[in-house]
Motif scaffolding. Sequence first.
Motif, PDB file in Angstrom:
ATOM      1  N   ALA A 301     -64.172  37.529  84.187  1.00 51.46           N
ATOM      2  CA  ALA A 301     -65.190  36.612  83.671  1.00 51.46           C
ATOM      3  C   ALA A 301     -65.069  36.482  82.152  1.00 51.46           C
ATOM      4  N   ASP A 302     -64.800  37.589  81.475  1.00 51.07           N
ATOM      5  CA  ASP A 302     -64.646  37.558  80.016  1.00 51.07           C
ATOM      6  C   ASP A 302     -63.429  36.753  79.581  1.00 51.07           C
ATOM      7  N   LEU A 303     -62.446  36.653  80.454  1.00 50.71           N
ATOM      8  CA  LEU A 303     -61.225  35.918  80.126  1.00 50.71           C
ATOM      9  C   LEU A 303     -61.533  34.457  79.802  1.00 50.71           C
ATOM     10  N   LYS A 304     -62.431  33.839  80.553  1.00 53.67           N
ATOM     11  CA  LYS A 304     -62.793  32.460  80.271  1.00 53.67           C
ATOM     12  C   LYS A 304     -63.428  32.353  78.887  1.00 53.67           C
ATOM     13  N   THR A 305     -64.330  33.283  78.572  1.00 50.67           N
ATOM     14  CA  THR A 305     -64.970  33.271  77.258  1.00 50.67           C
ATOM     15  C   THR A 305     -63.934  33.401  76.156  1.00 50.67           C
ATOM     16  N   PHE A 306     -62.960  34.289  76.351  1.00 50.57           N
ATOM     17  CA  PHE A 306     -61.891  34.463  75.368  1.00 50.57           C
ATOM     18  C   PHE A 306     -61.157  33.154  75.118  1.00 50.57           C
ATOM     19  N   ALA A 307     -60.731  32.511  76.195  1.00 46.94           N
ATOM     20  CA  ALA A 307     -59.946  31.280  76.046  1.00 46.94           C
ATOM     21  C   ALA A 307     -60.778  30.170  75.407  1.00 46.94           C
ATOM     22  N   LEU A 308     -62.020  30.013  75.849  1.00 47.07           N
ATOM     23  CA  LEU A 308     -62.849  28.936  75.311  1.00 47.07           C
ATOM     24  C   LEU A 308     -63.230  29.194  73.857  1.00 47.07           C
ATOM     25  N   ALA A 309     -63.474  30.449  73.512  1.00 51.18           N
ATOM     26  CA  ALA A 309     -63.821  30.767  72.121  1.00 51.18           C
ATOM     27  C   ALA A 309     -62.676  30.420  71.184  1.00 51.18           C
ATOM     28  N   GLN A 310     -61.446  30.661  71.627  1.00 48.07           N
ATOM     29  CA  GLN A 310     -60.300  30.328  70.790  1.00 48.07           C
ATOM     30  C   GLN A 310     -60.192  28.819  70.574  1.00 48.07           C
ATOM     31  N   LYS A 311     -60.372  28.050  71.619  1.00 45.74           N
ATOM     32  CA  LYS A 311     -60.308  26.594  71.507  1.00 45.74           C
ATOM     33  C   LYS A 311     -61.422  26.075  70.596  1.00 45.74           C
ATOM     34  N   HIS A 312     -62.632  26.611  70.808  1.00 44.12           N
ATOM     35  CA  HIS A 312     -63.789  26.153  70.043  1.00 44.12           C
ATOM     36  C   HIS A 312     -63.629  26.487  68.558  1.00 44.12           C
ATOM     37  N   ALA A 313     -63.236  27.739  68.269  1.00 44.76           N
ATOM     38  CA  ALA A 313     -63.116  28.164  66.872  1.00 44.76           C
ATOM     39  C   ALA A 313     -62.028  27.378  66.144  1.00 44.76           C
ATOM     40  N   ALA A 314     -60.965  27.069  66.858  1.00 41.14           N
ATOM     41  CA  ALA A 314     -59.859  26.335  66.242  1.00 41.14           C
ATOM     42  C   ALA A 314     -60.104  24.827  66.207  1.00 41.14           C
ATOM     43  N   GLY A 315     -61.104  24.352  66.961  1.00 41.21           N
ATOM     44  CA  GLY A 315     -61.302  22.913  67.063  1.00 41.21           C
ATOM     45  C   GLY A 315     -60.119  22.227  67.696  1.00 41.21           C
ATOM     46  N   ASP A 316     -59.455  22.970  68.613  1.00 41.14           N
ATOM     47  CA  ASP A 316     -58.195  22.468  69.175  1.00 41.14           C
ATOM     48  C   ASP A 316     -58.073  22.947  70.621  1.00 41.14           C
ATOM     49  N   PRO A 317     -58.137  22.050  71.598  1.00 40.73           N
ATOM     50  CA  PRO A 317     -58.036  22.480  72.997  1.00 40.73           C
ATOM     51  C   PRO A 317     -56.677  23.061  73.372  1.00 40.73           C
ATOM     52  N   THR A 318     -55.674  22.893  72.502  1.00 36.73           N
ATOM     53  CA  THR A 318     -54.353  23.463  72.777  1.00 36.73           C
ATOM     54  C   THR A 318     -54.141  24.802  72.067  1.00 36.73           C
ATOM     55  N   ALA A 319     -55.200  25.360  71.476  1.00 35.31           N
ATOM     56  CA  ALA A 319     -55.063  26.607  70.710  1.00 35.31           C
ATOM     57  C   ALA A 319     -54.544  27.749  71.570  1.00 35.31           C
ATOM     58  N   ILE A 320     -54.883  27.735  72.856  1.00 36.66           N
ATOM     59  CA  ILE A 320     -54.353  28.726  73.794  1.00 36.66           C
ATOM     60  C   ILE A 320     -54.326  28.062  75.162  1.00 36.66           C
ATOM     61  N   ASP A 321     -53.275  28.325  75.945  1.00 37.51           N
ATOM     62  CA  ASP A 321     -53.233  27.770  77.288  1.00 37.51           C
ATOM     63  C   ASP A 321     -53.518  28.859  78.315  1.00 37.51           C
ATOM     64  N   ALA A 322     -53.654  28.456  79.571  1.00 40.09           N
ATOM     65  CA  ALA A 322     -54.060  29.390  80.614  1.00 40.09           C
ATOM     66  C   ALA A 322     -53.044  30.513  80.804  1.00 40.09           C
ATOM     67  N   ALA A 323     -51.760  30.185  80.752  1.00 40.63           N
ATOM     68  CA  ALA A 323     -50.735  31.204  80.969  1.00 40.63           C
ATOM     69  C   ALA A 323     -50.800  32.295  79.903  1.00 40.63           C
ATOM     70  N   GLU A 324     -51.009  31.883  78.661  1.00 41.50           N
ATOM     71  CA  GLU A 324     -51.073  32.871  77.590  1.00 41.50           C
ATOM     72  C   GLU A 324     -52.333  33.711  77.711  1.00 41.50           C
ATOM     73  N   ALA A 325     -53.464  33.087  78.027  1.00 39.82           N
ATOM     74  CA  ALA A 325     -54.701  33.837  78.193  1.00 39.82           C
ATOM     75  C   ALA A 325     -54.571  34.864  79.311  1.00 39.82           C
ATOM     76  N   TRP A 326     -53.970  34.461  80.426  1.00 35.18           N
ATOM     77  CA  TRP A 326     -53.763  35.386  81.543  1.00 35.18           C
ATOM     78  C   TRP A 326     -52.860  36.546  81.130  1.00 35.18           C
ATOM     79  N   ALA A 327     -51.828  36.275  80.361  1.00 37.85           N
ATOM     80  CA  ALA A 327     -50.933  37.337  79.893  1.00 37.85           C
ATOM     81  C   ALA A 327     -51.668  38.327  79.003  1.00 37.85           C
ATOM     82  N   VAL A 328     -52.607  37.852  78.200  1.00 41.13           N
ATOM     83  CA  VAL A 328     -53.402  38.752  77.369  1.00 41.13           C
ATOM     84  C   VAL A 328     -54.259  39.658  78.254  1.00 41.13           C
TER      85      VAL A 328
END
Length: 413
Positions: A301-328
């Motif tokens: 559940a926290d993984l979604k928050t991690f990915a969305l926080a990165q996109k939001h903070a960067a103002g960029d929906p490509t700041a992290i993709d699903a594959a990279e978030a899953w690898a983290v």
Amino acid sequence: MTLAVTGALWDGTRVGVRCADGVIAALGTDVTPAPGDETIDAGGAHLVPPLVNGHTHAAMTLFRGSGGDLPLMPWLEEKIWPVEAKLDDEDVYWGARLACAEMLRGGTTRFWDMYWHPAATARAVADSGIRAAIGAPLFDLHSSPAELREAAHRGLEALSGYGPEITPALAPHAIYTVSEESLRWVGELSAERDLPVQIHLSETEQEVQDCIAAHGERPAFYLDRLGLLNERTVLAHGVWLDPDELALVAERGATVVTNPVANMKLAVGGVFPHPVARAAGVAVGLGTDGAGSNDSLDLLADLKTFALAQKHAAGDPTAIDAAEAWAVATGARAPRLGATALEPGEPADFLLLRPDAPELGIGDLTADLVYAASGSVVDTAVVGGEALMRGGEVPGLEEIVARAAERAERLGL
């Protein structure tokens, strides 16, 4: 003991997995059970690696729902530390048993823990069958460096005698609770005995400002000067690390574990800058922090928050993709944390995801895991070739919850 899994879906292909002596003996389309194997019919369940919780305080399940909605330091000083002074081994054992069960239910089979009574946590981990790196928190804020050294040696001794499922670690709490002399000593002992070090770092902006005022440099450079920034070091949080510090962390080979949900709940005022860390080459893992500050141990559940926080903070929906978030989340971006690969010769640690989970029924599996799923999609968790959970059920969970609740009541929580 040998375990054979049949009918699992791996990268879109039906495969079998055979586990022997705690490792994956074979994986592929032609793998079938041998006579005498314990067998699991996966029935089309997705086969995936398990998650690694890179930073938590397991027994703080006892603190769940207690003292929330406060800033970090008042929360620690007024709500947490006074109660922790009353903890005993049984409190920590049952709190950690509950944490292990919760993490298993959510697909986490390995975690990094910093908490009191480390032998009790180690016993809970061993009884649960999962894996952990464990360190007793070290402070000398209200004591002496000599007392800290004694506590460190006691903690390491308490963790000796266990198998490879438990990794002893050193765990100085933070640069604001451990003296310069003691931090330097921890670095020396870590090098001498090849021990990992866990430490909270740059969780708040105030911590950074205080470090500059006291030492004339930012926290990562301070740790580096003391010999405590290297490939054995795991830095929890890192929210306020700047680009120069992240470049140094990468150069030294240290790992940063980001804990976005706990950071948001405690309103630390920033988001760990993962795009900058990635560009610098920093090894990054994901953690829940303790259940006292999260309050959940559901890393998926926290993984979604991690990915969305990165996109939001960067103002960029490509700041992290699903594959990279899953690898983290699986530890694949942070080798020090102990990721498990699905291949012969690797530890037989893996998950089977519910084939009927609606969150996984449509679209790309990795994207579904990052953006749609929670721990409820995990059906089976295998660690060291042993199925510790089947059908989403952890054996003995009812008793574990009851005993943990008794210990929390004893503490007045």
